[in-house]
Scaffold this motif. Structure first.
Motif, PDB file in Angstrom:
ATOM      1  N   PHE B  55      -4.878   2.924   0.613  1.00 36.61           N
ATOM      2  CA  PHE B  55      -4.096   2.682   1.829  1.00 36.61           C
ATOM      3  C   PHE B  55      -4.086   3.936   2.704  1.00 36.61           C
ATOM      4  O   PHE B  55      -4.338   3.889   3.918  1.00 36.61           O
ATOM      5  N   THR B  56      -3.823   5.080   2.075  1.00 34.71           N
ATOM      6  CA  THR B  56      -3.783   6.329   2.833  1.00 34.71           C
ATOM      7  C   THR B  56      -5.148   6.644   3.417  1.00 34.71           C
ATOM      8  O   THR B  56      -5.267   7.058   4.570  1.00 34.71           O
ATOM      9  N   SER B  59      -5.793   4.352   6.447  1.00 31.30           N
ATOM     10  CA  SER B  59      -5.006   4.607   7.652  1.00 31.30           C
ATOM     11  C   SER B  59      -5.247   6.010   8.194  1.00 31.30           C
ATOM     12  O   SER B  59      -5.366   6.192   9.405  1.00 31.30           O
ATOM     13  N   VAL B  60      -5.351   7.002   7.311  1.00 30.45           N
ATOM     14  CA  VAL B  60      -5.527   8.374   7.785  1.00 30.45           C
ATOM     15  C   VAL B  60      -7.001   8.672   8.039  1.00 30.45           C
ATOM     16  O   VAL B  60      -7.384   9.089   9.130  1.00 30.45           O
TER      17      VAL B  60
END
Lengths: 141, 187
Positions: B55-56, B59-60
């Motif tokens: 997820f990180t 998104s990042v």
């Protein structure tokens, strides 16, 4: 960017849903993947999308420099403040279970949610600040 | 078997993206390729059951980093040195003895890493040292002690709360550094 009707319309439609999704990720971080950091990044991305589609000046009108500075400082203050509140309540720094919020388990749960909110606010604020400051063109460039 | 094919395909595209990003002289294209690299990396994390990391990464790595790099490009130049002079020119360098030394160093490092990786425990091995140290305690008592179902969140926010505060401060400091370097205040 006055003439870009399609991107403006799509952005206007999408941004509320992206922001809602960011809040979902923040609230859902205790039960599934996600948390304050990812939520802050997604929320910041929604604001950056707005600035890209509507221009820096319009974005600055919505979120001023001072507001951005206050927002990201507030996030860190919430995190550190919850730690200090734990000290006041008689526990160690960031020992959420010591907070007087019903049972220790509930206090720990709420404390974790609180610091996730702090992280989310700080990350969102920092992301839009970095974008604003790097994307802006100086007059003397 | 299907899992192995998926792994090979993903890792192949990962290497392709990495090489393309290094070779490209047009930094705008390199940024887009890096975004694709992060997206493939996110899928690999998902295959490895590390959904929080995935997820990180999505998104990042694929999201915000690309946008911030594009914003940086808008302030600097679109290409590496020499890109604007001759965008189509391929730089062909002849054989140099120094390159042979570099090749030997790379091959030796690769061989050492492969040799070392044979001693690593298998993926998901319950007897691996990392799974026998603090992990059992987290799994047994994290929900009882923190009231949070997601173990990753429990470890990050409660057991490692100091670390996470430090990480948030690092991000905050990055924001401050950008302000100090780039913001112009009106006199």
């Amino acid at each position: 960017m006055k003439e870009h009707v399609v991107s403006k319309t799509v952005a206007r439609l999408l941004i509320p849903f992206i922001q809602l999704y960011a809040l979902y990720v923040l609230a859902h971080g205790e039960n599934g993947p996600g948390g304050g950091f990812q939520a802050g990044v997604i929320f910041g991305a929604a604001l950056i999308l707005y600035v890209i589609c509507f221009g820096i000046d319009e974005g600055r009108r919505r979120i001023s420099e001072q507001a951005g500075d206050v927002i990201k400082s507030l996030g860190i203050l919430i995190y550190a403040g919850i730690g200090i509140a734990c000290l006041w309540a008689g526990g160690a720094y960031l020992e959420y279970a010591a907070l007087p919020l019903g049972s220790p388990k509930l206090a720990s749960h709420l404390g974790i949610f609180g610091i996730e909110i702090g992280v989310g606010i700080a990350v969102a604020g920092v992301m839009i600040t970095i974008f604003f400051e790097t994307a802006r063109k100086d007059e003397d460039d | 078997m299907g899992g192995i094919i998926l792994d090979i395909v993903l890792l192949f595209f990962l290497v392709v993206c990495a090489l393309a990003a290094v070779r490209m002289r047009d930094l705008l294209s390199a940024t887009v390729v890096l975004g694709a690299y992060s997206l493939i990396m996110a899928v690999i994390w998902t295959v490895l059951n590390a959904v929080d990391v995935a997820f990180t990464e999505a998104s990042v790595g694929a999201g915000i980093t690309s946008v911030l790099l594009l914003a940086t490009l808008s302030r600097t130049r679109r290409g590496e040195a020499g890109f604007e002079d001759a965008p189509r020119r391929r730089v062909v360098t002849g054989f140099r003895p120094g390159n042979l030394v570099l090749l030997l160093v790379a091959v030796f490092t690769f061989a050492t890493l492969v040799y070392g990786s044979t001693d690593l425990p298998d993926f998901g091995d319950p007897e691996a040292p990392i799974h026998t140290h603090v992990a059992p305690r987290y799994i047994e008592s994290a929900y009882k002690e923190t009231g949070v179902i997601n173990l990753v969140t429990a470890v990050l926010a409660s057991y490692r709360g100091y670390d996470t505060l430090g990480e948030a401060t690092v991000i905050f400091t990055a924001g401050l550094a950008v302000i100090v370097l780039l913001r112009r205040t009106r006199e």
